[in-house]
Design a protein around this motif. Structure first.
Motif, mmCIF file in Angstrom:
data_model
loop_
_atom_site.group_PDB
_atom_site.id
_atom_site.type_symbol
_atom_site.label_atom_id
_atom_site.label_comp_id
_atom_site.label_asym_id
_atom_site.label_seq_id
_atom_site.Cartn_x
_atom_site.Cartn_y
_atom_site.Cartn_z
ATOM 1 N N ASP A 177 0.882 -1.105 0.135
ATOM 2 C CA ASP A 177 -0.103 0.023 0.030
ATOM 3 C C ASP A 177 0.690 1.318 -0.094
ATOM 4 N N ARG A 178 1.232 1.649 -1.193
ATOM 5 C CA ARG A 178 2.243 2.886 -1.533
ATOM 6 C C ARG A 178 1.633 4.157 -0.799
ATOM 7 N N ALA A 179 0.256 4.305 -0.700
ATOM 8 C CA ALA A 179 -0.468 5.633 -0.174
ATOM 9 C C ALA A 179 -0.195 5.810 1.410
ATOM 10 N N GLN A 180 0.299 4.542 1.914
ATOM 11 C CA GLN A 180 1.080 4.816 3.343
ATOM 12 C C GLN A 180 2.237 5.750 3.513
ATOM 13 N N ILE A 181 2.628 5.703 2.336
ATOM 14 C CA ILE A 181 4.014 6.841 2.202
ATOM 15 C C ILE A 181 3.627 8.230 2.364
ATOM 16 N N ARG A 182 4.187 8.947 3.091
ATOM 17 C CA ARG A 182 3.821 10.384 3.156
ATOM 18 C C ARG A 182 5.021 11.130 2.830
ATOM 19 N N VAL A 183 4.834 11.901 1.759
ATOM 20 C CA VAL A 183 6.102 12.796 1.520
ATOM 21 C C VAL A 183 5.765 14.111 1.143
ATOM 22 N N GLY A 184 6.312 15.264 1.827
ATOM 23 C CA GLY A 184 5.981 16.648 1.679
ATOM 24 C C GLY A 184 7.305 17.181 0.817
ATOM 25 N N LEU A 185 7.198 17.723 -0.206
ATOM 26 C CA LEU A 185 8.339 18.338 -1.088
ATOM 27 C C LEU A 185 8.713 19.860 -0.635
ATOM 28 N N ALA A 186 7.392 20.403 0.049
ATOM 29 C CA ALA A 186 7.735 21.733 0.883
ATOM 30 C C ALA A 186 8.181 22.721 -0.305
ATOM 31 N N ALA A 187 7.688 22.960 -1.274
ATOM 32 C CA ALA A 187 7.906 23.980 -2.281
ATOM 33 C C ALA A 187 7.064 25.084 -1.768
ATOM 34 N N ALA A 188 7.708 26.231 -1.739
ATOM 35 C CA ALA A 188 7.168 27.712 -0.989
ATOM 36 C C ALA A 188 7.299 28.594 -1.847
ATOM 37 N N PRO A 189 7.177 29.060 -2.952
ATOM 38 C CA PRO A 189 7.657 29.983 -3.705
ATOM 39 C C PRO A 189 6.887 31.165 -3.164
ATOM 40 N N LEU A 190 5.607 31.082 -2.960
ATOM 41 C CA LEU A 190 4.765 32.607 -2.539
ATOM 42 C C LEU A 190 5.207 32.884 -1.408
ATOM 43 N N THR A 191 5.618 32.100 -0.219
ATOM 44 C CA THR A 191 5.834 32.704 0.908
ATOM 45 C C THR A 191 7.200 32.931 1.119
ATOM 46 N N SER A 192 8.097 32.306 0.130
ATOM 47 C CA SER A 192 9.464 32.536 0.025
ATOM 48 C C SER A 192 9.876 33.921 -0.687
ATOM 49 N N ALA A 193 8.750 34.263 -1.224
ATOM 50 C CA ALA A 193 8.931 35.608 -2.130
ATOM 51 C C ALA A 193 8.503 36.792 -0.938
ATOM 52 N N PHE A 194 8.031 36.495 0.143
ATOM 53 C CA PHE A 194 7.700 37.560 0.890
ATOM 54 C C PHE A 194 8.879 37.836 1.799
ATOM 55 N N THR A 195 9.815 36.536 2.205
ATOM 56 C CA THR A 195 10.831 36.564 2.879
ATOM 57 C C THR A 195 12.126 36.945 1.947
ATOM 58 N N GLY A 196 12.076 36.637 1.010
ATOM 59 C CA GLY A 196 13.297 36.726 -0.155
ATOM 60 C C GLY A 196 14.237 35.557 0.058
ATOM 61 N N ALA A 197 13.707 34.480 0.630
ATOM 62 C CA ALA A 197 14.423 33.085 0.514
ATOM 63 C C ALA A 197 14.297 32.413 -0.976
ATOM 64 N N GLU A 198 15.385 31.771 -1.218
ATOM 65 C CA GLU A 198 15.498 31.260 -2.501
ATOM 66 C C GLU A 198 14.697 29.907 -2.500
ATOM 67 N N ASP A 199 13.920 29.683 -3.637
ATOM 68 C CA ASP A 199 13.009 28.680 -3.693
ATOM 69 C C ASP A 199 12.749 28.493 -5.100
ATOM 70 N N VAL A 200 11.729 27.394 -5.404
ATOM 71 C CA VAL A 200 11.474 27.170 -6.779
ATOM 72 C C VAL A 200 10.635 28.269 -7.200
ATOM 73 N N ASP A 201 10.426 28.346 -8.445
ATOM 74 C CA ASP A 201 9.379 29.343 -9.053
ATOM 75 C C ASP A 201 8.176 28.766 -9.093
ATOM 76 N N GLN A 202 7.109 29.664 -9.124
ATOM 77 C CA GLN A 202 5.569 29.155 -9.329
ATOM 78 C C GLN A 202 5.436 28.302 -10.281
ATOM 79 N N ALA A 203 5.827 28.158 -11.334
ATOM 80 C CA ALA A 203 5.813 27.174 -12.635
ATOM 81 C C ALA A 203 6.537 25.887 -12.105
ATOM 82 N N GLU A 204 7.623 26.013 -11.320
ATOM 83 C CA GLU A 204 8.181 24.618 -10.753
ATOM 84 C C GLU A 204 7.222 24.068 -9.939
ATOM 85 N N ALA A 205 6.715 24.925 -9.016
ATOM 86 C CA ALA A 205 6.031 24.413 -7.836
ATOM 87 C C ALA A 205 4.644 23.694 -8.400
ATOM 88 N N VAL A 206 4.114 24.253 -9.512
ATOM 89 C CA VAL A 206 3.129 23.702 -10.278
ATOM 90 C C VAL A 206 3.220 22.316 -10.911
#
Length: 623
Positions: A177-206
């Motif tokens: 049952d592979r659905a039991q495996i939980r993974v978060g990739l944590a892409a956060a381009p919108l909130t990173s844009a607020f702080t100025g932290a480097e992150d993936v862009d919006q297109a990459e997040a999508v």
């Protein structure tokens, strides 16, 4: 239907016979304290005890069944106020999350496995600038049972490549049952844009979200990081409201790319700060679930409105000075997050605001203390055995209702600007949060808000900080202004072999001056100024005491009546002894009759801007 309309409007409050007697008792105490007649107080004198939060919410001194609201549905049912998961394992409670990320993949793997063997149940893996190289991810994750320990990436701009490597590892992992495996990739381009932290862009997040949807595991690609707003100074409703607005922006990006609305909701999770205000933290997580459920309802997908919540203890509340107090702060924060229904909790090490080794303790020790903070709450206090134990509390339910309404209003304010991205670009979001940050900073500076070990009960005997610690950033800590003053004192100590000093001059018997001498010593120490207190002094002994102390600053401490009789002579004596700056502990009006050289140079009153006053005093002595 606006948020808050379900709050019991139209329900007549039950009479509480005891309330009138309590109100009368309050009036009696307040009248005595204010030295007025009870009849001169307002008709509802208890409101004089109300407190107002930075969001403008009113905290009443007492909650009774007059404040009772309709009971919320059980956990797992819309609007998820009481929790998003009806079947959470009571033996596990929430997930105990810990960060692992060193340059050495083997060392990171050992840290992960050691943590899992000792109570950690979820892993945040630092990648790229935050830890291991992308190509070393398989080594770092070796031996991990993915179905038992959820994995979240902390990779910033390297998220896409890190996700690809994790997917390759998972492709080689066997489970039915592979659905039991939980993974978060944590892409956060919108909130990173607020702080100025480097992150993936919006297109990459999508693109990551589209790939995550196609995976057989339970993968969420995007994290809505409310902590970005919290660390900038946001109040709770602003943090939640801005996060909901950012979540809406992500939904628009995803659905605009052709992602089904249900799948779009399934790609988002939230991260919020947990603070040492335990009730505010409980309420924050409950209110945030309610608001996101409302968004899902409006979008026609109410069954998908229970997004996971991850709590991280606040970095802003942490201190560099007397950092052991941080153990208490993080315990309260973890308690609030757990009781509030967070799905996973990360407790920052108590020395997180300091460079590794600053206190002479190992990183392993501070990480163990952070982990064990949660384990004690879960395994000894059994907090995970009951979901939403605060439900039914008149205070918690009422405050949840009010915070939800305030956060929803803030989200609508951002929407009125054109949405999260427009509010970000226009500066409205940053400006509103900056206003709150400035208000909080003023409260700390005036000591209306206490930061134990910093602006209250400071310990001048603790060792000076290293240069690396003094320059550590980013500077988001609430007590940072006072810590800067202490840094100046440390520099003075290094240059002169002693700290800046001030002579306390007690006038009259102990009963008259004790409260003000304690207050004065506390205020001075918060700025790194050491007090010299020779005890009660007669007027003719003041000059000799001043010469012996050799202090360039002196503070008179006594009762207002004593000031009326002796303050002028005391000031003259201090000036004659060469004291350059003479202050008086108390209000200026207490020495209104004096003029010329007999007037003090300043006043240490209860609500002064202590940061400004102490900074000026340090300047006077060359610090």
């Amino acid at each position: 239907m606006p948020i808050g309309s379900e709050s019991g409007a139209g329900i007549a409050p039950e009479p509480v016979p005891e309330y009138a007697a309590w109100r009368q008792g309050v009036a009696g105490v307040l009248a005595k304290a204010r030295r007025v007649e009870a009849a001169e107080l307002p008709a509802e004198p208890e409101h004089l005890l109300d407190e107002t939060t930075y969001d403008g919410l009113t905290i009443a001194p007492l909650y009774t069944r007059r404040d009772e609201l309709p009971e919320q549905p059980l956990p797992g049912a819309f609007p998820y106020v009481r929790g998003g998961d009806a079947t959470r394992d009571p033996q596990r409670g929430w997930f105990v999350s810990a960060f692992a990320g060193e340059d050495d993949a083997e060392a990171t793997n050992r840290a992960i496995l050691t943590g899992l063997e000792n109570g950690v149940s979820a892993i945040a893996l630092g990648v790229g600038p935050y830890g291991v190289a992308v190509d070393d991810i398989p080594v770092a994750l070796r031996g991990l049972l993915y179905e038992l320990a959820p994995l979240t990436l902390v990779a910033g701009a390297a998220t896409s490549s890190a996700a690809q490597k994790v997917f390759e590892v998972l492709d080689g992992y066997s489970i039915d049952d592979r659905a039991q495996i939980r993974v978060g990739l944590a892409a956060a381009p919108l909130t990173s844009a607020f702080t100025g932290a480097e992150d993936v862009d919006q297109a990459e997040a999508v693109a990551l979200a589209v790939r995550a949807i196609a995976r057989p595991e339970s993968v969420r690609a995007i994290t809505v990081d409310g902590i970005a707003f919290h660390n900038a100074g946001a109040a709770d409703a602003q943090e939640v409201g801005a996060a909901i607005a950012a979540g809406l922006a992500y939904l628009r990006l995803l659905t605009g790319a052709g992602v089904d609305i249900a799948d779009a909701f399934g790609q988002l999770e939230f991260r919020f700060a947990a603070t040492d205000d335990q009730f505010a933290t409980i309420v924050k997580f409950r209110a945030a679930r309610r608001l996101w459920a409302r968004v899902a309802q409006v979008c026609g997908a109410p069954a998908f409105g229970a997004a996971p919540q991850h709590a991280v203890t606040s970095a802003a509340m942490m201190t560099q000075r007397d950092p052991w107090v941080n153990l208490l702060r993080t315990t309260l924060a973890a308690f609030g997050a757990g009781v509030g229904g967070a799905d996973s909790v990360t407790v920052l090490p108590f020395d997180a605001a300091l460079p590794p080794g600053e206190l002479g303790v190992s990183t392993t020790f501070s990480q163990r203390m952070a982990r064990n903070t949660q384990l004690l709450l879960l395994e000894e206090s059994h907090l995970g055995h009951v979901q939403d134990p605060a439900a039914g509390s008149w205070y918690v339910d009422a405050l949840t209702d009010e915070l939800a309404a305030k956060a929803w209003a803030f989200m609508q304010e951002l929407e009125a600007e054109g949405g999260y991205l427009a509010a970000l670009d226009s500066g409205v979001l940053a400006a509103r949060i900056a206003e709150t940050a400035a208000t909080r900073a003023a409260d700390v500076a005036h000591r209306r808000a206490a930061v134990t070990g910093v602006n209250e009960f400071p310990n001048l005997a603790e060792a000076p900080l290293s240069e690396q610690a003094r320059e550590r950033g980013p500077n988001v800590r609430y007590g940072a202004a006072f810590e800067t003053l202490r840094n100046r004192s440390d520099a003075y100590l290094a240059a002169h072999g002693a700290r800046p000093k001030a002579l306390i001059v007690p006038l009259g018997p102990v009963a008259e001056h004790n409260a003000r001498t304690i207050f004065t010593a506390n205020v001075l120490a918060s700025g790194g100024i050491e007090s010299v207190n020779p005890g009660p002094l007669a007027i003719d002994a003041i000059a000799a005491a001043a010469r012996e102390a050799g202090a360039r600053i002196a503070v008179l401490c006594g009762a207002d009546k004593r000031y009326t009789e002796q303050a002028g002579e005391a000031v003259d004596a201090l000036r004659a002894a060469g004291v350059e700056t003479v202050l008086l502990a108390g209000p200026e009006k207490s020495v209104a009759q004096y003029s010329g050289t007999q007037r003090p140079d300043g006043y240490l009153a209860l609500r002064i801007d202590a940061v400004a006053v102490l900074s000026q005093l340090l300047e006077k002595v060359g610090a």
